[in-house]
Design an enzyme around this catalytic site. Sequence first.
Site, PDB file in Angstrom:
ATOM      1  N   GLY A  15       0.836  -1.215   0.000  1.00 28.31           N
ATOM      2  CA  GLY A  15       0.000   0.000   0.000  1.00 28.31           C
ATOM      3  C   GLY A  15       0.864   1.255   0.000  1.00 28.31           C
ATOM      4  N   ARG A  25      13.275  10.334  -2.946  1.00 27.16           N
ATOM      5  CA  ARG A  25      14.150  11.491  -3.207  1.00 27.16           C
ATOM      6  C   ARG A  25      15.438  11.400  -2.392  1.00 27.16           C
ATOM      7  NH1 ARG A  25      14.614  16.187  -0.254  1.00 27.16           N
ATOM      8  NH2 ARG A  25      15.278  18.073  -1.358  1.00 27.16           N
ATOM      9  N   ALA A  26      15.287  11.011  -1.124  1.00 21.74           N
ATOM     10  CA  ALA A  26      16.477  10.927  -0.259  1.00 21.74           C
ATOM     11  C   ALA A  26      17.427   9.837  -0.750  1.00 21.74           C
ATOM     12  CB  ALA A  26      16.049  10.661   1.185  1.00 21.74           C
ATOM     13  N   VAL A  27      16.869   8.720  -1.223  1.00 15.36           N
ATOM     14  CA  VAL A  27      17.715   7.639  -1.744  1.00 15.36           C
ATOM     15  C   VAL A  27      18.470   8.136  -2.982  1.00 15.36           C
ATOM     16  CG1 VAL A  27      17.652   5.378  -2.914  1.00 15.36           C
ATOM     17  CG2 VAL A  27      16.295   5.741  -0.829  1.00 15.36           C
ATOM     18  N   ARG A  76       1.000  -5.015  -5.607  1.00 12.97           N
ATOM     19  CA  ARG A  76       1.141  -6.273  -4.870  1.00 12.97           C
ATOM     20  C   ARG A  76       1.390  -7.336  -5.948  1.00 12.97           C
ATOM     21  NH1 ARG A  76      -2.954  -3.606  -1.344  1.00 12.97           N
ATOM     22  NH2 ARG A  76      -1.762  -3.076   0.501  1.00 12.97           N
ATOM     23  N   CYS A  77       2.518  -8.023  -5.861  1.00 15.57           N
ATOM     24  CA  CYS A  77       2.963  -8.923  -6.932  1.00 15.57           C
ATOM     25  C   CYS A  77       2.936 -10.372  -6.457  1.00 15.57           C
ATOM     26  CB  CYS A  77       4.382  -8.510  -7.353  1.00 15.57           C
ATOM     27  SG  CYS A  77       5.136  -9.636  -8.516  1.00 15.57           S
ATOM     28  N   GLY A 106       5.819  -2.313   3.516  1.00 10.66           N
ATOM     29  CA  GLY A 106       5.439  -2.872   4.807  1.00 10.66           C
ATOM     30  C   GLY A 106       6.039  -4.257   5.022  1.00 10.66           C
ATOM     31  N   ASP A 107       5.491  -5.003   5.980  1.00  8.59           N
ATOM     32  CA  ASP A 107       6.130  -6.269   6.361  1.00  8.59           C
ATOM     33  C   ASP A 107       6.145  -7.312   5.236  1.00  8.59           C
ATOM     34  OD1 ASP A 107       3.408  -6.592   6.578  1.00  8.59           O
ATOM     35  OD2 ASP A 107       3.459  -7.555   8.537  1.00  8.59           O
ATOM     36  N   GLY A 108       5.100  -7.349   4.399  1.00  6.18           N
ATOM     37  CA  GLY A 108       5.094  -8.279   3.265  1.00  6.18           C
ATOM     38  C   GLY A 108       6.256  -7.970   2.334  1.00  6.18           C
ATOM     39  N   THR A 129       4.361   2.748   5.521  1.00  6.86           N
ATOM     40  CA  THR A 129       2.963   2.303   5.607  1.00  6.86           C
ATOM     41  C   THR A 129       2.217   3.179   6.605  1.00  6.86           C
ATOM     42  OG1 THR A 129       1.480   0.569   6.446  1.00  6.86           O
ATOM     43  CG2 THR A 129       3.737   0.432   7.187  1.00  6.86           C
ATOM     44  N   ASP A 131       0.004   2.252   8.491  1.00  7.55           N
ATOM     45  CA  ASP A 131      -0.506   1.452   9.615  1.00  7.55           C
ATOM     46  C   ASP A 131       0.351   1.505  10.887  1.00  7.55           C
ATOM     47  OD1 ASP A 131      -2.434   0.654   7.787  1.00  7.55           O
ATOM     48  OD2 ASP A 131      -1.401  -1.209   7.277  1.00  7.55           O
ATOM     49  N   ASP A 133       2.638  -0.490  11.671  1.00  9.78           N
ATOM     50  CA  ASP A 133       2.619  -1.855  12.209  1.00  9.78           C
ATOM     51  C   ASP A 133       3.900  -2.640  11.941  1.00  9.78           C
ATOM     52  OD1 ASP A 133       2.294  -2.098   9.489  1.00  9.78           O
ATOM     53  OD2 ASP A 133       0.661  -3.548   9.584  1.00  9.78           O
ATOM     54  N   ARG A 158     -17.947  15.280  13.173  1.00  9.78           N
ATOM     55  CA  ARG A 158     -18.503  15.739  14.457  1.00  9.78           C
ATOM     56  C   ARG A 158     -19.451  16.940  14.253  1.00  9.78           C
ATOM     57  NH1 ARG A 158     -17.532  15.240  19.778  1.00  9.78           N
ATOM     58  NH2 ARG A 158     -15.530  14.184  19.634  1.00  9.78           N
ATOM     59  N   GLY A 174      -5.805   0.465   9.091  1.00 12.58           N
ATOM     60  CA  GLY A 174      -4.790  -0.030  10.019  1.00 12.58           C
ATOM     61  C   GLY A 174      -4.541  -1.518   9.866  1.00 12.58           C
ATOM     62  N   ARG A 175      -5.189  -2.119   8.910  1.00 12.49           N
ATOM     63  CA  ARG A 175      -5.129  -3.574   8.701  1.00 12.49           C
ATOM     64  C   ARG A 175      -5.393  -4.257  10.038  1.00 12.49           C
ATOM     65  NH1 ARG A 175      -0.650  -6.217   4.731  1.00 12.49           N
ATOM     66  NH2 ARG A 175      -1.315  -4.504   3.426  1.00 12.49           N
TER      67      ARG A 175
HETATM   68  P1  ADP Z   1       3.015  -4.629   2.645  1.00 15.26           P
HETATM   69  O1  ADP Z   1       4.421  -4.609   2.155  1.00 15.26           O
HETATM   70  O2  ADP Z   1       2.409  -3.271   2.745  1.00 15.26           O
HETATM   71  O3  ADP Z   1       2.857  -5.475   3.886  1.00 15.26           O
HETATM   72  P2  ADP Z   1       1.886  -6.793   1.063  1.00 15.26           P
HETATM   73  O4  ADP Z   1       1.765  -7.735   2.222  1.00 15.26           O
HETATM   74  O5  ADP Z   1       0.764  -6.712   0.094  1.00 15.26           O
HETATM   75  O6  ADP Z   1       2.125  -5.286   1.508  1.00 15.26           O
HETATM   76  O7  ADP Z   1       3.212  -7.185   0.286  1.00 15.26           O
HETATM   77  C1  ADP Z   1       3.652  -6.466  -0.849  1.00 15.26           C
HETATM   78  C2  ADP Z   1       4.336  -7.415  -1.784  1.00 15.26           C
HETATM   79  O8  ADP Z   1       5.474  -7.993  -1.138  1.00 15.26           O
HETATM   80  C3  ADP Z   1       3.518  -8.624  -2.226  1.00 15.26           C
HETATM   81  O9  ADP Z   1       2.682  -8.362  -3.305  1.00 15.26           O
HETATM   82  C4  ADP Z   1       4.586  -9.606  -2.638  1.00 15.26           C
HETATM   83  O10 ADP Z   1       5.125  -9.314  -3.908  1.00 15.26           O
HETATM   84  C5  ADP Z   1       5.656  -9.330  -1.579  1.00 15.26           C
HETATM   85  N1  ADP Z   1       5.473 -10.265  -0.449  1.00 15.26           N
HETATM   86  C6  ADP Z   1       4.495 -10.255   0.456  1.00 15.26           C
HETATM   87  N2  ADP Z   1       4.611 -11.267   1.335  1.00 15.26           N
HETATM   88  C7  ADP Z   1       5.706 -11.960   0.956  1.00 15.26           C
HETATM   89  C8  ADP Z   1       6.378 -13.125   1.448  1.00 15.26           C
HETATM   90  N3  ADP Z   1       5.922 -13.768   2.516  1.00 15.26           N
HETATM   91  N4  ADP Z   1       7.477 -13.537   0.800  1.00 15.26           N
HETATM   92  C9  ADP Z   1       7.935 -12.861  -0.277  1.00 15.26           C
HETATM   93  N5  ADP Z   1       7.356 -11.759  -0.782  1.00 15.26           N
HETATM   94  C10 ADP Z   1       6.272 -11.310  -0.193  1.00 15.26           C
HETATM   95  O1  F6P Z   2      -1.417  -1.192   4.616  1.00  6.59           O
HETATM   96  C1  F6P Z   2      -2.056   0.003   4.272  1.00  6.59           C
HETATM   97  C2  F6P Z   2      -3.535  -0.234   4.057  1.00  6.59           C
HETATM   98  O2  F6P Z   2      -4.130   1.015   3.711  1.00  6.59           O
HETATM   99  C3  F6P Z   2      -4.267  -0.877   5.231  1.00  6.59           C
HETATM  100  O3  F6P Z   2      -4.559   0.039   6.254  1.00  6.59           O
HETATM  101  C4  F6P Z   2      -5.464  -1.447   4.546  1.00  6.59           C
HETATM  102  O4  F6P Z   2      -5.907  -2.596   5.230  1.00  6.59           O
HETATM  103  C5  F6P Z   2      -4.957  -1.837   3.175  1.00  6.59           C
HETATM  104  O5  F6P Z   2      -3.749  -1.132   2.982  1.00  6.59           O
HETATM  105  C6  F6P Z   2      -5.921  -1.532   2.066  1.00  6.59           C
HETATM  106  O6  F6P Z   2      -5.381  -2.012   0.902  1.00  6.59           O
HETATM  107  P1  F6P Z   2      -5.968  -1.706  -0.566  1.00  6.59           P
HETATM  108  O7  F6P Z   2      -5.357  -0.435  -1.028  1.00  6.59           O
HETATM  109  O8  F6P Z   2      -5.534  -2.870  -1.368  1.00  6.59           O
HETATM  110  O9  F6P Z   2      -7.457  -1.574  -0.430  1.00  6.59           O
END
Ligand code: ADP
Ligand code: F6P
Length: 324
Positions: A15, A25-27, A76-77, A106-108, A129, A131, A133, A158, A174-175
Amino acid sequence: MKKNIKTIGVLTSGGDAPGMNAAIRAVVRTGAYYGLKVMGVKRGYNGLINGDFIEMPPRSVSDILQRGGTILQTARCLDFKTPEGVKKAYDIAKVFGLDGLIVIGGDGSFRGAKDLCEIGLPTIALPGTIDNDINCSEYTVGYDTCLNTVIDAVDKIRDTAASHERCSVVEVMGRGAGYIAINAAIACGADVVLVPESKWSFDDDVLRPILESKSRGKKHSIIIVAEGIGGVIEIAKEIQEKTGIESRATILGHVQRGGSPSVRDRVIASQMGARSVELLLEGKSNRIVCIQNGQIVDVDIEEGLNMTKTLPQEMIKLAKKLTV
Ligand code: ADP
Ligand code: F6P
């Protein structure tokens, strides 16, 4: 500084978040400062697999510091989640001569960065991100801007809730995490906040506070619900049925991801972006750039993702106390 890093890549993945452009830009500018060639990879890991690269000289990032979103686009790939996808991405990175890659996401996305590192491409992960998180970091780029957007929206809700003497139930993003929800609740003076990190029941945590605040003379109420709880339309309906108070639900949605980044997001993104390049030059790899005790530090990707970060329960108590 090591001299064997000559070309680096940067991509945004998952996201988008306000401040990602400031990090790009900084990179780019830090890379140029140290005499590196910087390649932008378009659409996250998709661009790595498809060879969708652009050269990024210092002027290519003029005028982006203040812009939301990401000029590199993000995605998201699914292919990248397979060993074949990671190998393909690695091979393409080598074709373009990348000696290192900075992954903003983010963590993915960080798990993907770790996979690439394991097969030989040095990577640095930068938390981007809304979130907040990422377990090893007190802060993620985009969070502050998002919260400012949320409080602006809730303040407006409000106004109308007060005029109609209604209960407004607002879902924030916030997922699985409640950081946006709890901070927005405190900043907006919400009567109730529901987050995934804390158990709740409809009668004790929604109904009773609304009725109690009504008996204390409050004419309207704001309920903030984290996305991880969801169901705001049903919650609003049930409040109306059980209390007779007219109720409305709002899902704030993607408005929370846009907008010009705040000062905090611009500065932290700049610090993290610059530090990411320096880490590669120092020969480091498989690291997350993060904030701990207010300082920019770096930790191993796997260790960082496995750390625990808990939503402070005092924040939940504070939100309740302040509704008296
Ligand atoms: P975020 O990075 O915000 O957590 P995603 O979880 O959608 O978002 O992950 C972004 C991309 O990172 C995915 O589309 C995929 O290409 C890669 N990715 C996610 N999870 C994994 C994983 N467990 N192992 C390898 N690549 C991953
Ligand atoms: O990780 C950022 C975020 O905006 C989350 O808060 C939310 O759950 C998700 O991404 C929404 O993703 P999408 O843009 O695919 O609807």
